[in-house]
Design an enzyme around this catalytic site. Structure first.
Site, mmCIF file in Angstrom:
data_model
loop_
_atom_site.group_PDB
_atom_site.id
_atom_site.type_symbol
_atom_site.label_atom_id
_atom_site.label_comp_id
_atom_site.label_asym_id
_atom_site.label_seq_id
_atom_site.Cartn_x
_atom_site.Cartn_y
_atom_site.Cartn_z
ATOM 1 C CB THR A 72 -0.950 -0.013 1.212
ATOM 2 O OG1 THR A 72 -1.840 -1.116 1.041
ATOM 3 C CG2 THR A 72 -1.743 1.273 1.316
ATOM 4 C CG ASP A 191 -5.880 -4.017 1.193
ATOM 5 O OD1 ASP A 191 -5.143 -4.665 0.429
ATOM 6 O OD2 ASP A 191 -5.641 -3.886 2.404
#
Ligand SMILES: [Zn+2]
Length: 463
Positions: A72, A191
């Protein structure tokens, strides 16, 4: 006299302000939206009418090669700097800097040490240095002071703030009296659910449908705010997701003693800091330990990964094959989906769509690099990019030939012209007025000044 002066200033304001206002309204505006972990092919798993609405009216890139490691923070910082992780310095979500002797951890939200971020200069800093305003709703790094600067408007990271509230803030900033030209919007899904369920789980369909609904909400709010036709919007993500399994575990405890190293970053690409003098011992223990794990000494990491030249990259890197996990032992927490793997793998690639006055319609492009997003953003915003690893020419074909920065060029020219005439005339009038006023004042006050001078002089003469 004072009244005349006020009138003159008012006249200048009236003459110039419409031009300034129209400049603000006409300036190119960009909204960058990231749905964390939205794999490129999720839009084909279930009906996603809102994503398809954007595609039909805008552009889509099928394969976007993000940066290694496909996590990320490294990829979100790449989007706003155009740099590989080794160059922007956010090399992982979990880091140790041997120079600073400090750690950085997304898991513990220990991410506020500016030093970790300052190897690069994110786009909002440049945007603001060039006189514009930025608004950021939870985008990674936007609540950190970087090179002494925060975004003009930002929200302190709080995952419990709803998507709808984030959208409302951004729209307020875009339509305020001092509007932003650049907005950044971040959302934690899919996610989080991708990790829990695994991307191949049929239940992911509902998660993707929900995100499609969020996108639909954003589009309708932008339309309500009359921003939809003037805003360039880019919808992308940091990485995809691969299916994990308890059948595909690599347990480091089977090969090397824990006392010999520190595990700085976790599966599926494990950053290993050997204890003093133990580098070769740890490396030898792991290098041929498991057929689905590739182990590199830092200097051996393949150059195509662009993941070598940074002091925060640890001396040993252990990389799992897709779908495999590297844990210390089975008792460590295992999720059913994960990312971080080699950025060459399609499963790691994010979605990329864009819509707006600058973009072509109903156009599909085969491939780009995520590093190309930064020069594209700079072009859309009309700001100068800093040195970066991307290339504008790679993505130029996403744009209409002429970027319609201004829908009425002639009108704009006339307005600009009027602006300069206004300033010139106004300034001349003020100068003339001040000359006359000063002359008048000097003549009128001259006698009293002479008197004052005399009064001051008197004691001196007496002394
Ligand atoms: Zn994740």
């Amino acid at each position: 006299m004072v009244a005349t002066l006020i009138l003159l200033v008012m006249a200048i304001c009236v003459m110039t302000s419409p031009s300034i206002l129209s400049f603000q309204q006409d300036q190119p505006r960009v909204l960058l939206l990231s749905f964390d972990g939205f794999r490129w092919d999720y839009i084909y798993k279930v009906p996603t009418p809102n994503f398809h609405y954007i595609m039909k009216n805008g552009v889509r890139v099928k394969q976007v090669t993000n940066v290694f490691i496909t996590k990320t923070y490294p990829n979100h910082y790449t989007m706003v700097t155009g740099l590989y992780a080794e160059s922007h310095g956010i090399v992982a979500n979990e880091m140790y800097d041997p120079v600073l002797n400090k750690t950085f951890s997304l898991n513990n939200m220990n991410i506020y040490n500016s030093k970790f971020w300052e190897e690069a200069c994110p786009i909002w800093v440049t945007n603001q240095m060039e006189g514009h305003r930025t608004g950021a709703a939870m985008w990674p790094g936007t609540d950190v002071k970087i090179h002494g600067v925060f975004p003009t408007h930002y929200l302190f990271y709080n995952e419990s703030v709803s998507f709808e509230d984030r959208v409302a803030k951004l729209i307020d900033w875009f339509i305020s009296e001092e509007p932003i030209n650049f907005g950044l919007l971040y959302w934690e899904q899919p996610d989080a659910m991708g990790h829990v369920l695994g991307p191949e789980n049929p239940l992911m369909g509902a998660v993707i449908s929900e995100i499609d609904g969020k996108l639909g909400y954003l589009v309708s709010e932008l339309k309500k705010a009359k921003l939809w036709d003037t805003l360039n919007i880019i919808i992308t993500s940091d990485h995809g997701m691969a299916q994990s399994s308890s059948e595909r575990l690599i347990e480091l405890d089977q090969y090397v003693a824990r006392e010999l190293y520190t595990m700085v970053d976790h599966s599926p690409v494990v950053a290993i800091l050997p204890k003093e003098g133990k580098l070769d011992e740890v490396y030898e223990a792991l290098v041929n330990a498991h057929p689905n794990m590739t182990v590199y000494k830092k200097e051996e990491i393949p150059s195509r990964l662009h993941y070598r030249y940074n002091s925060k990259i640890q001396p040993i890197l252990a990389m799992a094959d897709e779908g495999w996990e590297i844990l210390q032992n089975k008792s460590d927490q295992l999720s059913l989906g994960n990312h971080g793997y080699d950025n060459i793998l399609p499963e790691m690639h994010p979605i990329f769509l864009a819509y707006g006055p600058a973009f072509r319609k109903n156009t599909t492009k085969e491939a780009m690099s995520l590093t190309d997003l930064y020069p594209l953003l700079c072009h859309l915003l009309g700001i100068s990019p800093l040195p970066n690893n991307g290339s504008f020419s790679n993505v130029e074909d996403l744009l209409l030939r002429e970027v319609p920065r201004d829908p009425h060029p002639k009108f704009y020219e006339q307005e600009s012209y009027a602006y300069f005439i206004g300033v010139f005339l106004g300034s001349t009038l003020v100068v003339v007025f001040l000359l006359v006023f000063t002359k008048h004042l000097t003549h009128r006050q001259l006698p009293s000044m002479q008197v004052q001078h005399t009064e001051i002089s008197q004691p001196l003469l007496q002394g």
